[in-house]
Each structure stands twice: as C-alpha cells, then as structure tokens.
Design a protein around this motif. Structure first.
Motif, PDB file in Angstrom:
ATOM      1  N   ARG A   1       0.947  -1.255   0.064  1.00 59.37           N
ATOM      2  CA  ARG A   1      -0.034   0.109  -0.222  1.00 59.37           C
ATOM      3  C   ARG A   1       0.950   1.106  -0.219  1.00 59.37           C
TER       4      ARG A   1
ATOM      5  N   ILE B   1       2.115   1.667  -3.379  1.00 55.60           N
ATOM      6  CA  ILE B   1       0.970   2.343  -4.322  1.00 55.60           C
ATOM      7  C   ILE B   1       0.919   3.904  -4.041  1.00 55.60           C
TER       8      ILE B   1
ATOM      9  N   CYS C   1      -6.980   2.025 -11.363  1.00 53.25           N
ATOM     10  CA  CYS C   1      -6.173   0.693 -11.164  1.00 53.25           C
ATOM     11  C   CYS C   1      -5.623   1.134  -9.802  1.00 53.25           C
ATOM     12  N   SER C   2      -4.853   2.130  -9.307  1.00 49.84           N
ATOM     13  CA  SER C   2      -4.185   1.968  -8.191  1.00 49.84           C
ATOM     14  C   SER C   2      -5.143   2.350  -7.004  1.00 49.84           C
TER      15      SER C   2
ATOM     16  N   TYR D   1      -8.115   0.665  -6.900  1.00 50.27           N
ATOM     17  CA  TYR D   1      -8.328  -0.490  -7.022  1.00 50.27           C
ATOM     18  C   TYR D   1      -7.556  -1.425  -6.203  1.00 50.27           C
ATOM     19  N   ALA D   2      -6.141  -1.339  -6.518  1.00 48.47           N
ATOM     20  CA  ALA D   2      -5.213  -2.025  -5.980  1.00 48.47           C
ATOM     21  C   ALA D   2      -5.306  -1.839  -4.364  1.00 48.47           C
TER      22      ALA D   2
ATOM     23  N   ILE E   1      -6.088  -5.023  -2.035  1.00 41.70           N
ATOM     24  CA  ILE E   1      -4.989  -5.212  -0.854  1.00 41.70           C
ATOM     25  C   ILE E   1      -5.613  -5.155   0.660  1.00 41.70           C
TER      26      ILE E   1
ATOM     27  N   GLY F   1      -5.050  -9.693  -3.197  1.00 41.82           N
ATOM     28  CA  GLY F   1      -5.022  -8.250  -3.427  1.00 41.82           C
ATOM     29  C   GLY F   1      -3.999  -8.088  -4.489  1.00 41.82           C
ATOM     30  N   LEU F   2      -2.923  -8.508  -4.613  1.00 37.33           N
ATOM     31  CA  LEU F   2      -2.002  -8.292  -5.746  1.00 37.33           C
ATOM     32  C   LEU F   2      -2.511  -9.246  -6.873  1.00 37.33           C
TER      33      LEU F   2
ATOM     34  N   ALA G   1      -5.051  -7.126  -8.481  1.00 37.52           N
ATOM     35  CA  ALA G   1      -4.441  -5.762  -9.033  1.00 37.52           C
ATOM     36  C   ALA G   1      -3.796  -5.979 -10.529  1.00 37.52           C
TER      37      ALA G   1
ATOM     38  N   ARG H   1      -6.543  -6.502 -12.949  1.00 38.69           N
ATOM     39  CA  ARG H   1      -6.879  -5.506 -13.522  1.00 38.69           C
ATOM     40  C   ARG H   1      -5.844  -4.699 -14.404  1.00 38.69           C
TER      41      ARG H   1
END
Length: 115
Positions: free
Chosen positions: A16, A19, A40-41, A43-44, A48, A56-57, A60, A63
């Motif tokens: 995190r 990101i 996308c960021s 969402y990631a 996570i 989560g990874l 991501a 996606r």
C-alpha cells in the motif's frame, strides 16, 4: 499475533505504501489514463486492504493487465470473493449472450417457459 499474519500484514502495508508513492509522485506525471472506475491504483489499494497482499496483488495484476486501449472500460469494483471463478468477473467463465438458451435449455429466447 501469529508470525504468518504479521508477515502478511507487513507485506500489505509495504504494498500500500508503494502504491501511495506511485499515486503521489509518478501518477501526476503520467496523467489520468485509466479506463476503469475506480482507477487501477485505487482498485489495487482496495483489493490489498480487503483481501490481503496475496489475493489483492493477484486482483490488481489482473486488473492492470486489462487496462489498455483494447481492453475493457467502465465501472469495475473489487469483487467480494477474489478466488478464480467466484468473483463474478466477466472473464470467470464462458460468455453467454442475452438471447441464448445455453445453460438454460428449457427457456425460450423471449424469456417465456415452453410449457
């Protein structure tokens, strides 16, 4: 706290943080190019946070791999269940058109039952 849980929590925190660094420093230089909502960021970060660093990874990466000019676009939330085939994603199984009777042979294409 168990060692594995602590490790997972630490990895999630690190991911995190990376990101957030991307969002603060690199994203403004690249501009708003994401085809999806949430970005996308974002969402990631949510994936996570909700599903841990490993699932989560995975979500991501899936996606981000769809975020290109020939990929999808629009609203794409983080699924409740990240396991393959259970997320309700478009790519979870074979696509069936709206008028198709595939998977429900007793139903007519106009939505009525044959009997």
């Amino acid at each position: 706290m168990r060692p594995l849980a602590a490790l997972s929590q630490g990895i999630g925190l690190l991911m995190r943080g990376l990101i957030w660094l991307y969002r603060l420093f690199l994203s403004p230089l690249l501009g708003q190019n994401c085809r999806f909502d949430p970005s996308c960021s974002r969402y990631a970060l949510e994936a996570i946070t909700r599903h841990g660093p490993f699932w989560g990874l995975w979500l991501a990466v899936r996606r981000i791999s769809r975020c290109h000019p020939w990929g999808g676009m629009g609203y794409d939330p983080v699924p409740d269940d990240p396991r393959p085939g259970r997320c309700g994603c478009k790519d979870a199984g074979p696509a069936v058109s709206a008028g198709s009777t595939e998977g429900n042979p007793g139903r007519r294409t106009d939505g009525t039952d044959p009997d």
